[in-house]
Design a protein around this motif. Structure first.
Motif, PDB file in Angstrom:
ATOM      1  N   GLU A  55       0.746  -1.362  -0.155  1.00  0.00           N
ATOM      2  CA  GLU A  55       0.119   0.268  -0.097  1.00  0.00           C
ATOM      3  C   GLU A  55       0.793   1.233   0.073  1.00  0.00           C
ATOM      4  O   GLU A  55       0.335   2.361  -0.309  1.00  0.00           O
ATOM      5  N   TYR A  56       2.091   1.202   0.198  1.00  0.00           N
ATOM      6  CA  TYR A  56       3.131   2.385   0.095  1.00  0.00           C
ATOM      7  C   TYR A  56       3.992   2.241  -0.877  1.00  0.00           C
ATOM      8  O   TYR A  56       5.381   2.750  -0.982  1.00  0.00           O
ATOM      9  N   GLN A  57       3.725   1.662  -2.154  1.00  0.00           N
ATOM     10  CA  GLN A  57       4.634   1.570  -3.109  1.00  0.00           C
ATOM     11  C   GLN A  57       4.472   2.758  -3.952  1.00  0.00           C
ATOM     12  O   GLN A  57       4.035   3.762  -3.474  1.00  0.00           O
ATOM     13  N   LEU A  58       4.762   2.879  -5.238  1.00  0.00           N
ATOM     14  CA  LEU A  58       4.734   3.911  -5.803  1.00  0.00           C
ATOM     15  C   LEU A  58       3.228   4.318  -6.528  1.00  0.00           C
ATOM     16  O   LEU A  58       2.542   3.608  -6.757  1.00  0.00           O
ATOM     17  N   ALA A  59       3.057   5.781  -6.444  1.00  0.00           N
ATOM     18  CA  ALA A  59       2.104   6.239  -7.067  1.00  0.00           C
ATOM     19  C   ALA A  59       2.125   6.099  -8.795  1.00  0.00           C
ATOM     20  O   ALA A  59       3.178   5.788  -9.222  1.00  0.00           O
ATOM     21  N   SER A  60       1.046   6.200  -9.658  1.00  0.00           N
ATOM     22  CA  SER A  60       1.262   6.298 -10.917  1.00  0.00           C
ATOM     23  C   SER A  60       2.210   7.257 -11.541  1.00  0.00           C
ATOM     24  O   SER A  60       3.033   6.797 -12.394  1.00  0.00           O
ATOM     25  N   ASP A  61       2.349   8.233 -10.932  1.00  0.00           N
ATOM     26  CA  ASP A  61       3.268   9.462 -11.436  1.00  0.00           C
ATOM     27  C   ASP A  61       4.688   8.839 -10.940  1.00  0.00           C
ATOM     28  O   ASP A  61       5.620   9.016 -11.790  1.00  0.00           O
ATOM     29  N   GLY A  62       4.924   8.123  -9.982  1.00  0.00           N
ATOM     30  CA  GLY A  62       6.195   7.570  -9.515  1.00  0.00           C
ATOM     31  C   GLY A  62       6.548   6.560 -10.539  1.00  0.00           C
ATOM     32  O   GLY A  62       7.604   6.278 -10.685  1.00  0.00           O
ATOM     33  N   VAL A  63       5.606   5.650 -11.082  1.00  0.00           N
ATOM     34  CA  VAL A  63       6.034   4.645 -11.961  1.00  0.00           C
ATOM     35  C   VAL A  63       6.477   5.435 -13.218  1.00  0.00           C
ATOM     36  O   VAL A  63       7.680   4.874 -13.793  1.00  0.00           O
ATOM     37  N   HIS A  64       6.016   6.326 -13.770  1.00  0.00           N
ATOM     38  CA  HIS A  64       6.342   7.134 -14.921  1.00  0.00           C
ATOM     39  C   HIS A  64       7.754   7.640 -14.627  1.00  0.00           C
ATOM     40  O   HIS A  64       8.565   7.518 -15.609  1.00  0.00           O
ATOM     41  N   GLN A  65       8.064   8.281 -13.255  1.00  0.00           N
ATOM     42  CA  GLN A  65       9.452   8.733 -13.106  1.00  0.00           C
ATOM     43  C   GLN A  65      10.364   7.657 -12.980  1.00  0.00           C
ATOM     44  O   GLN A  65      11.515   7.877 -13.706  1.00  0.00           O
ATOM     45  N   ALA A  66       9.891   6.381 -12.481  1.00  0.00           N
ATOM     46  CA  ALA A  66      11.005   5.414 -12.396  1.00  0.00           C
ATOM     47  C   ALA A  66      11.268   4.816 -13.751  1.00  0.00           C
ATOM     48  O   ALA A  66      12.371   4.422 -14.277  1.00  0.00           O
ATOM     49  N   ARG A  67      10.471   4.891 -14.770  1.00  0.00           N
ATOM     50  CA  ARG A  67      10.729   4.344 -15.987  1.00  0.00           C
ATOM     51  C   ARG A  67      11.425   5.308 -16.856  1.00  0.00           C
ATOM     52  O   ARG A  67      12.473   4.839 -17.694  1.00  0.00           O
ATOM     53  N   HIS A  99       9.838  -1.310  -6.048  1.00  0.00           N
ATOM     54  CA  HIS A  99       8.981  -1.156  -7.211  1.00  0.00           C
ATOM     55  C   HIS A  99       9.634  -0.343  -8.279  1.00  0.00           C
ATOM     56  O   HIS A  99       9.710  -0.432  -9.324  1.00  0.00           O
ATOM     57  N   THR A 100      10.529   0.846  -7.793  1.00  0.00           N
ATOM     58  CA  THR A 100      11.221   1.547  -8.663  1.00  0.00           C
ATOM     59  C   THR A 100      12.392   0.836  -9.391  1.00  0.00           C
ATOM     60  O   THR A 100      12.560   0.935 -10.542  1.00  0.00           O
ATOM     61  N   ALA A 101      13.036  -0.146  -8.573  1.00  0.00           N
ATOM     62  CA  ALA A 101      14.024  -0.932  -9.241  1.00  0.00           C
ATOM     63  C   ALA A 101      13.272  -1.782 -10.238  1.00  0.00           C
ATOM     64  O   ALA A 101      14.060  -2.161 -11.345  1.00  0.00           O
ATOM     65  N   LYS A 102      12.258  -2.451 -10.009  1.00  0.00           N
ATOM     66  CA  LYS A 102      11.667  -3.243 -10.634  1.00  0.00           C
ATOM     67  C   LYS A 102      11.239  -2.547 -12.029  1.00  0.00           C
ATOM     68  O   LYS A 102      11.515  -3.088 -13.187  1.00  0.00           O
ATOM     69  N   GLU A 103      10.865  -1.360 -12.128  1.00  0.00           N
ATOM     70  CA  GLU A 103      10.682  -0.692 -13.463  1.00  0.00           C
ATOM     71  C   GLU A 103      11.898  -0.267 -14.145  1.00  0.00           C
ATOM     72  O   GLU A 103      11.846  -0.455 -15.514  1.00  0.00           O
ATOM     73  N   VAL A 104      12.897   0.080 -13.364  1.00  0.00           N
ATOM     74  CA  VAL A 104      14.279   0.459 -14.201  1.00  0.00           C
ATOM     75  C   VAL A 104      14.647  -1.056 -14.606  1.00  0.00           C
ATOM     76  O   VAL A 104      15.129  -0.898 -15.877  1.00  0.00           O
ATOM     77  N   ALA A 105      14.794  -2.142 -13.939  1.00  0.00           N
ATOM     78  CA  ALA A 105      15.001  -3.350 -14.750  1.00  0.00           C
ATOM     79  C   ALA A 105      14.345  -3.587 -15.698  1.00  0.00           C
ATOM     80  O   ALA A 105      14.933  -4.147 -16.550  1.00  0.00           O
ATOM     81  N   SER A 106      12.978  -3.505 -15.828  1.00  0.00           N
ATOM     82  CA  SER A 106      12.348  -3.850 -16.742  1.00  0.00           C
ATOM     83  C   SER A 106      12.597  -2.835 -18.089  1.00  0.00           C
ATOM     84  O   SER A 106      12.570  -3.291 -19.374  1.00  0.00           O
ATOM     85  N   VAL A 107      13.124  -1.679 -17.741  1.00  0.00           N
ATOM     86  CA  VAL A 107      13.445  -0.686 -18.961  1.00  0.00           C
ATOM     87  C   VAL A 107      14.702  -1.407 -19.780  1.00  0.00           C
ATOM     88  O   VAL A 107      14.856  -1.171 -20.860  1.00  0.00           O
TER      89      VAL A 107
END
Length: 244
Positions: A55-67, A99-107
């Motif tokens: 419940e304390y992971q990234l907000a939608s804007d944060g996912v965009h920032q991470a990618r 969550h941030t690291a997972k998005e970066v790894a995906s990119v």
């Protein structure tokens, strides 16, 4: 100097280490997690118990920032001819950083569950103490004022700047022992990353530490005059910087 690109703050860090001989085995980048649900709610979530909750992971804007941060990191790697096989992503186990690291790894097209990505407990968020936990983040200036006065003094039940330095030094020792010639992205939080920058930059600039190993160099700058200035290295959410 900071440059804003598509909602992500990217430091113009290429000039930072000009002419400097690194005293570490690897190259390091740092990334503060993207905008999180606690950021949006204005909450302090600093305990490990709360921090790992989804419940304390990234907000939608944060996912965009991470990618976006991942895209700029990838661009920098290509410009410096660094192969993806040499990349390691070390991240705090908190939900917002993993969550941030997972998005970066995906990119980067790196398997998040593979050997190139690793959660490291010692780069977790600074614990500000039970009296501040899940309270308004408006208390941060109060804590930072205490840090400037005495970085060895802890908020009640929490961690001092010096406490965080101790575990960050341990974390770097682990990375230095496990990796050689790698490019390491450290995904962590605001206070730990600004404290990390403070000690690494002080160690680089301190000529007296020239002949020492890196642990000794970091220990040598664990003094009031250095640690009290950590706010000078503050990062925005989703901000990527070259450390060393």
């Amino acid at each position: 100097m900071l440059v804003e690109k598509g909602g992500v703050i990217v430091s113009a860090y290429h000039e930072m280490g000009s002419g400097y001989q690194s005293f570490m085995n690897n190259k390091y980048w740092i990334l503060r997690h993207g905008r999180s649900i606690p950021n949006e709610k204005g909450l302090v979530v600093s305990s490990l118990e709360n921090g790992i909750l989804e419940e304390y992971q990234l907000a939608s804007d944060g996912v965009h920032q991470a990618r976006l941060a991942g895209e700029y990191f990838l661009k920098d790697l290509k410009e410096n001819k660094i192969g993806l096989e040499n990349i390691r992503i070390c991240y705090s186990p908190f939900a917002r950083t993993s969550h941030t690291a997972k998005e970066v790894a995906s990119v980067l097209d790196i398997p998040f569950d593979g050997p190139q990505c690793k959660a490291i407990l010692d780069i977790r968020e600074r614990f500000f103490g039970p009296s501040y936990e899940l309270k308004s983040h408006d208390i941060y200036p109060e804590i930072w004022a205490l840090d400037e006065k005495d970085p060895f003094m802890s908020p009640e039940g929490g961690e001092s700047v010096a406490d965080v330095v101790t575990r960050l030094t341990k974390a770097l020792a682990v990375m230095e022992s496990e990796y050689k010639g790698c490019s390491v992205l450290i995904v962590s939080h605001g206070d730990p990353l600004q404290i990390l920058q403070t000690i690494v930059n002080a160690a680089k600039e301190d000529g007296r530490t020239h002949e020492r190993d890196f642990i000794s160099r970091l220990e040598a700058v664990k003094v009031h005059s250095v640690l009290s200035q950590h706010r000078k290295f503050a990062l925005d959410t989703g901000e990527l910087r070259r450390l060393i």
